[in-house]
Scaffold this active site. Structure first.
Site, PDB file in Angstrom:
ATOM      1  N   SER A  32     -23.668 -20.336  -8.596  1.00 15.07           N
ATOM      2  CA  SER A  32     -23.694 -18.873  -8.461  1.00 15.07           C
ATOM      3  C   SER A  32     -25.008 -18.376  -9.047  1.00 15.07           C
ATOM      4  O   SER A  32     -25.602 -19.047  -9.901  1.00 15.07           O
ATOM      5  CB  SER A  32     -22.532 -18.250  -9.241  1.00 15.07           C
ATOM      6  OG  SER A  32     -22.698 -16.854  -9.371  1.00 15.07           O
ATOM      7  N   TYR A  65     -17.915 -17.587 -16.920  1.00 10.57           N
ATOM      8  CA  TYR A  65     -18.334 -17.927 -15.547  1.00 10.57           C
ATOM      9  C   TYR A  65     -19.796 -18.412 -15.534  1.00 10.57           C
ATOM     10  O   TYR A  65     -20.126 -19.417 -14.896  1.00 10.57           O
ATOM     11  CB  TYR A  65     -18.153 -16.687 -14.683  1.00 10.57           C
ATOM     12  CG  TYR A  65     -18.400 -16.863 -13.205  1.00 10.57           C
ATOM     13  CD1 TYR A  65     -17.460 -17.474 -12.388  1.00 10.57           C
ATOM     14  CD2 TYR A  65     -19.567 -16.385 -12.612  1.00 10.57           C
ATOM     15  CE1 TYR A  65     -17.671 -17.616 -11.030  1.00 10.57           C
ATOM     16  CE2 TYR A  65     -19.787 -16.516 -11.259  1.00 10.57           C
ATOM     17  CZ  TYR A  65     -18.841 -17.129 -10.460  1.00 10.57           C
ATOM     18  OH  TYR A  65     -19.066 -17.264  -9.111  1.00 10.57           O
ATOM     19  N   GLY A 123     -11.159 -25.461  -2.365  1.00 10.24           N
ATOM     20  CA  GLY A 123     -11.215 -24.006  -2.150  1.00 10.24           C
ATOM     21  C   GLY A 123     -11.636 -23.683  -0.731  1.00 10.24           C
ATOM     22  O   GLY A 123     -12.325 -22.697  -0.479  1.00 10.24           O
ATOM     23  N   LYS A 144     -21.116 -22.015 -14.372  1.00  9.42           N
ATOM     24  CA  LYS A 144     -22.020 -22.172 -13.225  1.00  9.42           C
ATOM     25  C   LYS A 144     -23.375 -22.770 -13.640  1.00  9.42           C
ATOM     26  O   LYS A 144     -23.981 -23.508 -12.856  1.00  9.42           O
ATOM     27  CB  LYS A 144     -22.209 -20.832 -12.515  1.00  9.42           C
ATOM     28  CG  LYS A 144     -20.920 -20.313 -11.841  1.00  9.42           C
ATOM     29  CD  LYS A 144     -20.354 -21.280 -10.806  1.00  9.42           C
ATOM     30  CE  LYS A 144     -19.250 -20.659  -9.960  1.00  9.42           C
ATOM     31  NZ  LYS A 144     -18.670 -21.605  -8.993  1.00  9.42           N
TER      32      LYS A 144
HETATM   33  P1  NAP Z   1     -12.139 -16.739  -3.089  1.00  8.95           P
HETATM   34  O1  NAP Z   1     -12.190 -16.065  -1.773  1.00  8.95           O
HETATM   35  O2  NAP Z   1     -11.385 -16.117  -4.219  1.00  8.95           O
HETATM   36  O3  NAP Z   1     -11.620 -18.246  -2.856  1.00  8.95           O
HETATM   37  C1  NAP Z   1     -11.458 -19.113  -3.940  1.00  8.95           C
HETATM   38  C2  NAP Z   1     -10.974 -20.456  -3.432  1.00  8.95           C
HETATM   39  O4  NAP Z   1     -10.857 -21.347  -4.559  1.00  8.95           O
HETATM   40  C3  NAP Z   1      -9.611 -20.364  -2.787  1.00  8.95           C
HETATM   41  O5  NAP Z   1      -9.569 -21.216  -1.651  1.00  8.95           O
HETATM   42  C4  NAP Z   1      -8.676 -20.904  -3.884  1.00  8.95           C
HETATM   43  O6  NAP Z   1      -7.540 -21.551  -3.371  1.00  8.95           O
HETATM   44  C5  NAP Z   1      -9.557 -21.926  -4.569  1.00  8.95           C
HETATM   45  N1  NAP Z   1      -9.097 -22.178  -5.932  1.00  8.95           N
HETATM   46  C6  NAP Z   1      -9.078 -21.330  -6.973  1.00  8.95           C
HETATM   47  N2  NAP Z   1      -8.571 -21.947  -8.063  1.00  8.95           N
HETATM   48  C7  NAP Z   1      -8.258 -23.205  -7.680  1.00  8.95           C
HETATM   49  C8  NAP Z   1      -7.708 -24.324  -8.352  1.00  8.95           C
HETATM   50  N3  NAP Z   1      -7.370 -24.292  -9.643  1.00  8.95           N
HETATM   51  N4  NAP Z   1      -7.526 -25.471  -7.657  1.00  8.95           N
HETATM   52  C9  NAP Z   1      -7.865 -25.541  -6.354  1.00  8.95           C
HETATM   53  N5  NAP Z   1      -8.394 -24.517  -5.653  1.00  8.95           N
HETATM   54  C10 NAP Z   1      -8.585 -23.370  -6.318  1.00  8.95           C
HETATM   55  O7  NAP Z   1     -13.580 -16.960  -3.694  1.00  8.95           O
HETATM   56  P2  NAP Z   1     -15.011 -17.151  -3.010  1.00  8.95           P
HETATM   57  O8  NAP Z   1     -15.763 -15.896  -3.212  1.00  8.95           O
HETATM   58  O9  NAP Z   1     -14.906 -17.753  -1.662  1.00  8.95           O
HETATM   59  O10 NAP Z   1     -15.613 -18.219  -4.030  1.00  8.95           O
HETATM   60  C11 NAP Z   1     -15.832 -19.570  -3.682  1.00  8.95           C
HETATM   61  C12 NAP Z   1     -16.848 -20.148  -4.629  1.00  8.95           C
HETATM   62  O11 NAP Z   1     -18.056 -19.382  -4.517  1.00  8.95           O
HETATM   63  C13 NAP Z   1     -16.441 -20.074  -6.101  1.00  8.95           C
HETATM   64  O12 NAP Z   1     -16.871 -21.240  -6.762  1.00  8.95           O
HETATM   65  C14 NAP Z   1     -17.215 -18.867  -6.611  1.00  8.95           C
HETATM   66  O13 NAP Z   1     -17.454 -18.935  -7.979  1.00  8.95           O
HETATM   67  C15 NAP Z   1     -18.499 -18.986  -5.796  1.00  8.95           C
HETATM   68  N6  NAP Z   1     -19.279 -17.748  -5.672  1.00  8.95           N
HETATM   69  C16 NAP Z   1     -18.778 -16.656  -5.029  1.00  8.95           C
HETATM   70  C17 NAP Z   1     -19.578 -15.501  -4.937  1.00  8.95           C
HETATM   71  C18 NAP Z   1     -19.114 -14.256  -4.225  1.00  8.95           C
HETATM   72  O14 NAP Z   1     -19.802 -13.233  -4.324  1.00  8.95           O
HETATM   73  N7  NAP Z   1     -18.008 -14.289  -3.512  1.00  8.95           N
HETATM   74  C19 NAP Z   1     -20.853 -15.498  -5.503  1.00  8.95           C
HETATM   75  C20 NAP Z   1     -21.303 -16.626  -6.160  1.00  8.95           C
HETATM   76  C21 NAP Z   1     -20.519 -17.760  -6.223  1.00  8.95           C
HETATM   77  P3  NAP Z   1      -6.088 -20.855  -3.456  1.00  8.95           P
HETATM   78  O15 NAP Z   1      -6.160 -19.612  -2.639  1.00  8.95           O
HETATM   79  O16 NAP Z   1      -5.177 -21.900  -2.940  1.00  8.95           O
HETATM   80  O17 NAP Z   1      -5.878 -20.600  -4.932  1.00  8.95           O
END
Ligand code: NAP
Length: 246
Positions: free
Chosen positions: A142, A155, A9, A159
């Site tokens: 998370s 989720y 990701g 997590k």
């Molecule tokens: P994001 O911008 O939606 O990015 C998600 C990433 O995960 C993308 O690069 C996507 O790649 C990849 N991905 C999704 N499904 C996949 C799969 N099946 N196989 C391989 N890659 C996959 O999300 P983000 O906010 O950066 O989140 C990143 C991490 O942080 C996640 O684990 C999320 O749960 C965690 N998180 C985020 C927040 C927040 O507030 N943003 C808070 C707590 C935790 P593609 O584009 O190629 O699908």
């Protein structure tokens, strides 16, 4: 000797910020992508890492919820980097945001498989190459793994599982020089939050003691700290503006 990292990701959001930080720190990096849209992002990132940081980088199409696809990602990275691996960042994740009566089993299984099972797969495949040389796994958890969140049962379950996996692998592999830690971000502005309208974002920000939604660089900074902290293992660090104080 140059060091090599795999990040899942890594093309967008928190992952992109961590990929760029790894480049600044001089790591060669393998990232994955899942779609045509993210292939273009991944290729642009690979070029940027090579141009700006002089590191080696590759992008591999891989869905981390699938073991065979993870095998392809890990094999491509190891072939490219000559068999040495120093860092695995398990970061890929998705959400559903659906109440637990209406949600379909295939949808909650997709969240469990993408957020948690993927980390089992990637750790299982990478650990043979991480043992016995001061290496590191960092898992993106998370605040949803620390407290309950409405409409996020799948989720939160995933997590919390990530935090359990982090502790267990840290315990098992500490004698073999692999440190395993997790980052549990609070609310961070990425595509995951971009669907939320401004009024709702303001309301969310008002629930955070520091008064604002974090940025991906907050998480990349935490990752860099973990990489630089040789006595840290089995821990979950939560950059969250005071939103959760476990
Ligand atoms: P994001 O911008 O939606 O990015 C998600 C990433 O995960 C993308 O690069 C996507 O790649 C990849 N991905 C999704 N499904 C996949 C799969 N099946 N196989 C391989 N890659 C996959 O999300 P983000 O906010 O950066 O989140 C990143 C991490 O942080 C996640 O684990 C999320 O749960 C965690 N998180 C985020 C927040 C927040 O507030 N943003 C808070 C707590 C935790 P593609 O584009 O190629 O699908």
């Amino acid at each position: 000797m140059s060091k090599n990292a795999i990040i899942t990701g890594g093309t967008r959001g928190l992952g992109e910020a961590m990929t760029l930080k790894l480049g600044e720190l001089g790591y060669n990096i393998a990232i994955n992508y899942t779609s045509d849209r993210s292939e273009a992002l991944a290729e642009a990132l690979v070029k940027r890492l090579k141009d700006e940081n002089g590191v080696d980088a590759i992008a591999v199409k891989a869905d981390v919820s699938d073991y065979a696809s993870c095998e392809k990602l890990v094999k491509s990275a190891l072939d490219h980097f000559g068999g040495r691996l120093d860092v695995l960042i398990n970061n890929a994740g998705i959400t559903n945001n659906c109440n637990f009566i209406d949600i379909k089993p295939e949808d909650y299984m997709r969240v469990i498989n993408t957020n948690l099972v993927s980390m089992l797969h990637m750790s299982h495949l990478c650990l043979p190459y991480l043992v016995d040389h001061d290496s590191c796994i960092i898992n993106t958890a998370s605040v949803g793994g620390l407290v309950g969140v409405i409409n996020q049962a799948d989720y939160c379950a995933a997590k919390s599982g990530v935090i359990g996996l982090t502790r267990a692998l840290a315990m098992e592999f500490a004698p073999r020089k692999v440190r395993v830690n997790a980052i549990a971000p609070g609310m961070i502005m990425t595509d995951m939050l971009r669907g939320v309208n401004q009024d709702e974002l303001n309301a969310l920000a008002a629930t955070i003691p520091m008064g604002y939604i974090g940025s991906p660089s907050d998480i990349a900074g935490c990752m860099a700290y973990i990489l630089s902290a040789p006595y840290l293992t089995g821990q979950t660090i939560s950059p969250n503006g005071g939103f959760v104080m476990p």
